[in-house]
Enzyme design. Structure first.
Site, PDB file in Angstrom:
ATOM      1  N   GLU A  18       0.819  -1.304   0.071  1.00 62.21           N
ATOM      2  CA  GLU A  18       0.007   0.073   0.049  1.00 62.21           C
ATOM      3  C   GLU A  18       0.938   1.340   0.067  1.00 62.21           C
ATOM      4  O   GLU A  18       2.015   1.254   0.286  1.00 62.21           O
ATOM      5  CB  GLU A  18      -0.865   0.035   1.213  1.00 62.21           C
ATOM      6  CG  GLU A  18      -2.296  -0.662   0.871  1.00 62.21           C
ATOM      7  CD  GLU A  18      -3.166   0.547   0.404  1.00 62.21           C
ATOM      8  OE1 GLU A  18      -2.651   1.653   0.070  1.00 62.21           O
ATOM      9  OE2 GLU A  18      -4.244   0.272   0.123  1.00 62.21           O
ATOM     10  N   ARG A 101      -7.313   0.545  13.417  1.00 58.91           N
ATOM     11  CA  ARG A 101      -6.065   0.749  13.113  1.00 58.91           C
ATOM     12  C   ARG A 101      -6.083   1.975  12.003  1.00 58.91           C
ATOM     13  O   ARG A 101      -7.396   2.100  11.356  1.00 58.91           O
ATOM     14  CB  ARG A 101      -5.152  -0.276  12.677  1.00 58.91           C
ATOM     15  CG  ARG A 101      -5.910  -0.953  11.083  1.00 58.91           C
ATOM     16  CD  ARG A 101      -4.695  -1.789  10.633  1.00 58.91           C
ATOM     17  NE  ARG A 101      -5.257  -2.694   9.251  1.00 58.91           N
ATOM     18  CZ  ARG A 101      -5.370  -1.898   8.190  1.00 58.91           C
ATOM     19  NH1 ARG A 101      -5.100  -0.692   7.946  1.00 58.91           N
ATOM     20  NH2 ARG A 101      -5.863  -2.819   7.087  1.00 58.91           N
ATOM     21  N   ASN A 103      -5.730   3.320   8.114  1.00 57.19           N
ATOM     22  CA  ASN A 103      -5.625   2.833   6.710  1.00 57.19           C
ATOM     23  C   ASN A 103      -4.788   3.925   6.056  1.00 57.19           C
ATOM     24  O   ASN A 103      -3.726   4.571   6.434  1.00 57.19           O
ATOM     25  CB  ASN A 103      -6.774   2.556   6.268  1.00 57.19           C
ATOM     26  CG  ASN A 103      -6.730   1.554   5.209  1.00 57.19           C
ATOM     27  OD1 ASN A 103      -5.983   0.375   5.056  1.00 57.19           O
ATOM     28  ND2 ASN A 103      -7.633   1.354   4.237  1.00 57.19           N
ATOM     29  N   GLU A 121      -9.829  -5.989   9.919  1.00 57.66           N
ATOM     30  CA  GLU A 121     -10.491  -6.832   9.209  1.00 57.66           C
ATOM     31  C   GLU A 121     -10.354  -8.275   9.637  1.00 57.66           C
ATOM     32  O   GLU A 121      -9.310  -8.869  10.180  1.00 57.66           O
ATOM     33  CB  GLU A 121     -10.042  -6.806   7.779  1.00 57.66           C
ATOM     34  CG  GLU A 121     -10.495  -5.690   7.194  1.00 57.66           C
ATOM     35  CD  GLU A 121      -9.337  -5.544   5.814  1.00 57.66           C
ATOM     36  OE1 GLU A 121     -10.178  -5.350   4.619  1.00 57.66           O
ATOM     37  OE2 GLU A 121      -8.326  -5.611   5.789  1.00 57.66           O
ATOM     38  N   ASN A 154     -10.101   5.292   2.746  1.00 55.66           N
ATOM     39  CA  ASN A 154      -9.008   4.939   1.926  1.00 55.66           C
ATOM     40  C   ASN A 154      -8.544   6.109   1.001  1.00 55.66           C
ATOM     41  O   ASN A 154      -8.102   7.033   1.623  1.00 55.66           O
ATOM     42  CB  ASN A 154      -9.470   3.897   0.930  1.00 55.66           C
ATOM     43  CG  ASN A 154      -8.825   2.570   0.910  1.00 55.66           C
ATOM     44  OD1 ASN A 154      -7.383   2.856   0.876  1.00 55.66           O
ATOM     45  ND2 ASN A 154      -9.212   1.514   1.092  1.00 55.66           N
ATOM     46  N   ASP A 204     -10.134   1.624  -3.906  1.00 62.88           N
ATOM     47  CA  ASP A 204      -8.962   1.605  -2.971  1.00 62.88           C
ATOM     48  C   ASP A 204      -8.238   2.996  -2.581  1.00 62.88           C
ATOM     49  O   ASP A 204      -8.363   4.151  -2.523  1.00 62.88           O
ATOM     50  CB  ASP A 204      -8.151   0.403  -2.971  1.00 62.88           C
ATOM     51  CG  ASP A 204      -7.415  -0.051  -1.844  1.00 62.88           C
ATOM     52  OD1 ASP A 204      -7.099   0.778  -0.941  1.00 62.88           O
ATOM     53  OD2 ASP A 204      -7.126  -1.289  -1.712  1.00 62.88           O
TER      54      ASP A 204
END
EC number: 3.1.1.17
Length: 299
Positions: A18, A101, A103, A121, A154, A204
């Protein structure tokens, strides 16, 4: 238009790669592997990778004007010193939500570090909903909270004139826009500028190009799409040889190359056989458009 070329430049086997960020000073691509708790730096000249391991899932990384980097680690905004591999906590959010948490995160044009949270998740995109919030870390290290009730915070970026903030809450299947005040960092007047189609799957990470068009990585869709936020139309689709595309940024010479991260987690053994480059870093050339340099955190 030049012909588009897609190549896997690094077979990193990220569980969930990511937050790609180009660092011009070192000709390097920074990125994270969230569950592996690693921040990685790939030198595009030597092709070597350096990695720093932190103490919790690390979901985004950004440049810091004073040197080093900043990262979102667990529910903490941290300063990252690459040389001694240390992380110093600058601020903590969601203290009452032990299962949360951070992202995705990105620095705004004024040097604030925007990042949002989500519940952990149980499987990719399976989680307790509406547990997240969007925050920003100001240069003086105070934190502002913009809104809550977020599923999976996101992709984010800002318009070329710095008047619009673009944002994705993945499970809304929408790219949203807000009016944005550069001086105060305030956002208002939320609206949707693009709704994803079924085959595009889950929006995303996101970045903007110099023409003000948005590029969105589509998780499970194996593609990045180029959108016009003013008309709400999709302009282009670039398909990759992996399904779980997670984020994208421009980099390389003149910011004319696009780098795309992806994930392996969630693929079964058959999927991994069919997608041997899953978890790698991809470079796309020949798009015919450039991006802009990332903004550094000024705190």
């Amino acid at each position: 238009m030049s012909s588009i070329k897609i190549e896997c430049v690094l077979r990193e086997n990220c569980h969930c790669g990511e937050s790609p960020v180009w660092e011009e000073a070192s000709n390097s691509l920074l990125f994270v592997d969230i569950p592996a708790k690693k921040v990685c730096r790939w030198d595009s000249l030597s092709k070597q990778v350096q990695r720093v391991t932190v103490d919790a899932p690390v979901s985004s990384v950004a440049l810091r004007q004073s040197g080093g980097y900043v990262a979102t680690v667990g529910t903490k905004f941290c300063a990252l010193n690459w040389e001694d591999q240390s992380a110093v906590v600058l601020a903590t959010v969601d203290k009452e939500k032990k299962n949360n948490r951070f992202n995705d995160g990105k620095v705004d044009p004024a040097g604030r570090y925007f990042a949002g949270t989500m519940a952990e998740e149980t499987a990719p995109a399976v989680l307790e909903r509406r547990q997240g919030s969007l925050y920003s870390l100001f240069p003086d290290h105070h934190v502002e909270k913009y809104f809550d009730q977020v599923d999976i915070s996101n992709g984010l970026d800002w318009s070329m004139d710095h008047k619009i903030f673009y944002y994705i809450d993945s499970l809304s299947y929408s790219v949203d826009a807000f009016d944005y005040d550069l001086q105060t960092g305030k956002i208002s007047n939320r609206r949707s500028v693009y709704k994803l189609e079924k085959e595009e799957q889950i929006p995303d990470g996101m970045c903007i190009d110099v023409e003000g068009k948005l590029w969105v990585a589509c998780y499970n869709g194996g593609r990045v799409i180029r959108l016009d936020p003013e008309t709400g139309k999709r302009l282009q689709t670039v398909k990759l040889p992996v399904d779980k595309t997670t984020s994208c940024c421009f980099g390389g010479k003149d910011y004319s190359e696009m780098y795309v991260t992806c994930a392996r987690d969630g693929l079964d053994s058959k999927g991994l056989l069919q997608q041997p480059e899953a978890g790698g870093i991809f470079k796309i050339t020949g798009l015919g458009v450039k991006g802009i340099p990332p903004y550094p955190y000024t705190g």
